[in-house]
Design an enzyme around this catalytic site. Structure first.
Site, mmCIF file in Angstrom:
data_model
loop_
_atom_site.group_PDB
_atom_site.id
_atom_site.type_symbol
_atom_site.label_atom_id
_atom_site.label_comp_id
_atom_site.label_asym_id
_atom_site.label_seq_id
_atom_site.Cartn_x
_atom_site.Cartn_y
_atom_site.Cartn_z
ATOM 1 N N LYS A 1 -43.949 22.516 -0.845
ATOM 2 C CA LYS A 1 -44.019 22.373 -2.307
ATOM 3 C C LYS A 1 -45.227 21.551 -2.758
ATOM 4 O O LYS A 1 -45.793 21.801 -3.821
ATOM 5 C CB LYS A 1 -42.716 21.772 -2.848
ATOM 6 C CG LYS A 1 -41.560 22.761 -2.726
ATOM 7 C CD LYS A 1 -40.259 22.221 -3.261
ATOM 8 C CE LYS A 1 -39.146 23.230 -2.997
ATOM 9 N NZ LYS A 1 -37.836 22.785 -3.457
ATOM 10 N N THR B 1 -40.778 26.807 -0.579
ATOM 11 C CA THR B 1 -39.744 25.851 -0.213
ATOM 12 C C THR B 1 -40.255 24.925 0.875
ATOM 13 O O THR B 1 -41.451 24.902 1.197
ATOM 14 C CB THR B 1 -38.436 26.598 0.147
ATOM 15 O OG1 THR B 1 -37.407 25.640 0.356
ATOM 16 C CG2 THR B 1 -38.588 27.470 1.376
ATOM 17 N N ASP C 1 -36.753 23.645 -9.947
ATOM 18 C CA ASP C 1 -35.629 22.957 -9.290
ATOM 19 C C ASP C 1 -34.842 22.082 -10.273
ATOM 20 O O ASP C 1 -33.605 22.100 -10.283
ATOM 21 C CB ASP C 1 -36.131 22.069 -8.139
ATOM 22 C CG ASP C 1 -36.453 22.864 -6.884
ATOM 23 O OD1 ASP C 1 -35.971 24.008 -6.751
ATOM 24 O OD2 ASP C 1 -37.183 22.333 -6.025
HETATM 25 P P1 NDP Z 1 -38.156 16.736 2.156
HETATM 26 O O1 NDP Z 1 -38.431 16.942 3.605
HETATM 27 O O2 NDP Z 1 -39.263 16.790 1.185
HETATM 28 O O3 NDP Z 1 -37.451 15.277 1.963
HETATM 29 C C1 NDP Z 1 -36.394 14.887 2.807
HETATM 30 C C2 NDP Z 1 -35.739 13.624 2.263
HETATM 31 O O4 NDP Z 1 -34.597 13.334 3.080
HETATM 32 C C3 NDP Z 1 -36.641 12.387 2.302
HETATM 33 O O5 NDP Z 1 -36.334 11.568 1.207
HETATM 34 C C4 NDP Z 1 -36.219 11.729 3.630
HETATM 35 O O6 NDP Z 1 -36.410 10.338 3.658
HETATM 36 C C5 NDP Z 1 -34.719 11.997 3.594
HETATM 37 N N1 NDP Z 1 -34.103 11.938 4.925
HETATM 38 C C6 NDP Z 1 -34.286 12.811 5.937
HETATM 39 N N2 NDP Z 1 -33.526 12.462 7.000
HETATM 40 C C7 NDP Z 1 -32.866 11.317 6.642
HETATM 41 C C8 NDP Z 1 -31.928 10.479 7.306
HETATM 42 N N3 NDP Z 1 -31.512 10.731 8.554
HETATM 43 N N4 NDP Z 1 -31.434 9.431 6.621
HETATM 44 C C9 NDP Z 1 -31.837 9.172 5.337
HETATM 45 N N5 NDP Z 1 -32.718 9.935 4.661
HETATM 46 C C10 NDP Z 1 -33.225 10.999 5.303
HETATM 47 O O7 NDP Z 1 -36.996 17.773 1.791
HETATM 48 P P2 NDP Z 1 -36.633 18.339 0.331
HETATM 49 O O8 NDP Z 1 -36.666 17.194 -0.610
HETATM 50 O O9 NDP Z 1 -37.437 19.525 0.009
HETATM 51 O O10 NDP Z 1 -35.125 18.852 0.544
HETATM 52 C C11 NDP Z 1 -34.039 17.937 0.577
HETATM 53 C C12 NDP Z 1 -32.724 18.714 0.579
HETATM 54 O O11 NDP Z 1 -32.554 19.382 -0.662
HETATM 55 C C13 NDP Z 1 -32.683 19.785 1.670
HETATM 56 O O12 NDP Z 1 -31.423 19.714 2.296
HETATM 57 C C14 NDP Z 1 -32.832 21.081 0.904
HETATM 58 O O13 NDP Z 1 -32.120 22.118 1.522
HETATM 59 C C15 NDP Z 1 -32.197 20.731 -0.440
HETATM 60 N N6 NDP Z 1 -32.734 21.575 -1.532
HETATM 61 C C16 NDP Z 1 -31.882 22.364 -2.227
HETATM 62 C C17 NDP Z 1 -32.326 23.155 -3.271
HETATM 63 C C18 NDP Z 1 -31.368 23.994 -4.032
HETATM 64 O O14 NDP Z 1 -31.818 24.837 -4.818
HETATM 65 N N7 NDP Z 1 -30.082 23.820 -3.864
HETATM 66 C C19 NDP Z 1 -33.746 23.179 -3.663
HETATM 67 C C20 NDP Z 1 -34.561 22.296 -2.874
HETATM 68 C C21 NDP Z 1 -34.067 21.543 -1.832
HETATM 69 P P3 NDP Z 1 -37.825 9.710 4.185
HETATM 70 O O15 NDP Z 1 -38.795 9.846 3.055
HETATM 71 O O16 NDP Z 1 -37.479 8.299 4.497
HETATM 72 O O17 NDP Z 1 -38.233 10.519 5.402
#
Ligand code: NDP
Length: 278
Positions: free
Chosen positions: A63, A59, A100
């Protein structure tokens, strides 16, 4: 049958995966040892090697590290996502998959009864979770996918990786007011953990729209409250996806698809006590 399995990530202490896999194992009559192991970019490979596991979930933030570690020995869906959340051992070493996307699609279509075909979909975020779900949404027959990310270069990269320029469009947050109405809106950002989601125009949703936040518990509250205020008929969190992606990993490791409704119900009963990422 017995075996040692683990989920790797940071933070990991509150991961629900050990509990979910323990419930699946009881159901299947498998003696399973599934633990959570804290690891970051620097020590993931060493901790994985030292753990002695037969399989693992991966996680945040590992990944893409897991994808690299498999050195090309990945499933087609993991390759398209550029991210691995499930590791299996085969003759070549570690093989990577990504459950996922299938987990989200199964939750939306089978648990919540949504028809994804020909839907206009907004995907907020372009991180590991967004990369994992985008290919599965396209395969489920959606009409078009708009990827909107704070860092627009990451949105461009995700859209390019999908290889369907007519269906997948990348935009920055400033474009949101001009995008019109969506049938399905997905929050795949971690904004609730790192501050707050930037304001979203109400015109993105209507009474025909559905919204899903991939987070759950407290982290999903703000986006789902916005979705209800904007009129969405369905506003669901990521708990169902969490259980379904775990079931898909369990199937890959043990050859059995566990029944998920009872596990989902057991976890739903915890409500806002669930705050972690998986
Ligand atoms: P990553 O760290 O890979 O990506 C985070 C994303 O959130 C990026 O697109 C980032 O944008 C954006 N972001 C972060 N802060 C902000 C903000 N303040 N305003 C706007 N955009 C923001 O995380 P993941 O993709 O792995 O996870 C994302 C969410 O999905 C998490 O909350 C996780 O818990 C959830 N999740 C749930 C799963 C499930 O099975 N239910 C499985 C996997 C994840 P930028 O690129 O601009 O930084």
């Amino acid at each position: 049958m017995t075996g040692r399995y683990a989920v790797f990530g940071t933070p990991i202490a509150h991961s629900q995966s050990p509990r979910i896999h323990a419930m699946f194992a009881r159901q299947a009559g498998i003696a399973l040892d599934y633990v959570a192991i804290e690891a970051g970019h620097d020590d993931f490979a060493a901790k994985l090697a030292a753990s002695g596991v037969a399989g693992a979930n991966v996680t945040l933030p590992l990944k893409e590290d897991a994808f690299a570690l498999c050195a090309g020995n990945v499933s087609a869906r993991a390759r398209r996502a550029g991210a691995v959340n499930t590791l299996l051992r085969d003759n070549e070493g570690w093989r990577g998959d990504n459950t996922d996307g299938p987990g989200l699609v199964r939750d939306l279509t089978e648990r919540h009864g949504l028809d994804l075909r020909e839907r206009r979909v907004l995907l907020l975020g372009a991180g590991g979770a967004a990369r994992g779900v985008a290919p599965a949404l396209l395969d489920a027959g959606i009409h078009s996918l708009y990827v909107v990310n704070r860092n627009s270069a990451r949105a461009d990269a995700l859209a390019d990786a999908m290889g369907e320029p007519g269906r997948v469009h990348a935009r920055g947050w400033d474009a949101l007011p001009a995008l019109g109405e969506f049938d399905l809106l997905i929050n795949a950002t971690s904004a609730a953990r790192s501050g707050a989601l930037p304001p979203l125009p109400m015109g993105l949703a209507s009474l025909r729209s559905a919204a899903v936040d991939l987070s759950y518990g407290e982290a999903a509250v703000a986006f789902l409250a916005w979705a209800r205020a904007a009129g969405c008929t369905h506003a669901v969190d990521g708990l169902g996806m969490l259980v379904e992606q775990a079931a898909e990993s369990f199937l890959l490791w043990h050859g059995l698809r566990p029944e998920t409704d009872g596990v989902y119900a057991a976890l739903s009963g915890q409500g806002d006590a669930l705050v972690t990422a998986d």
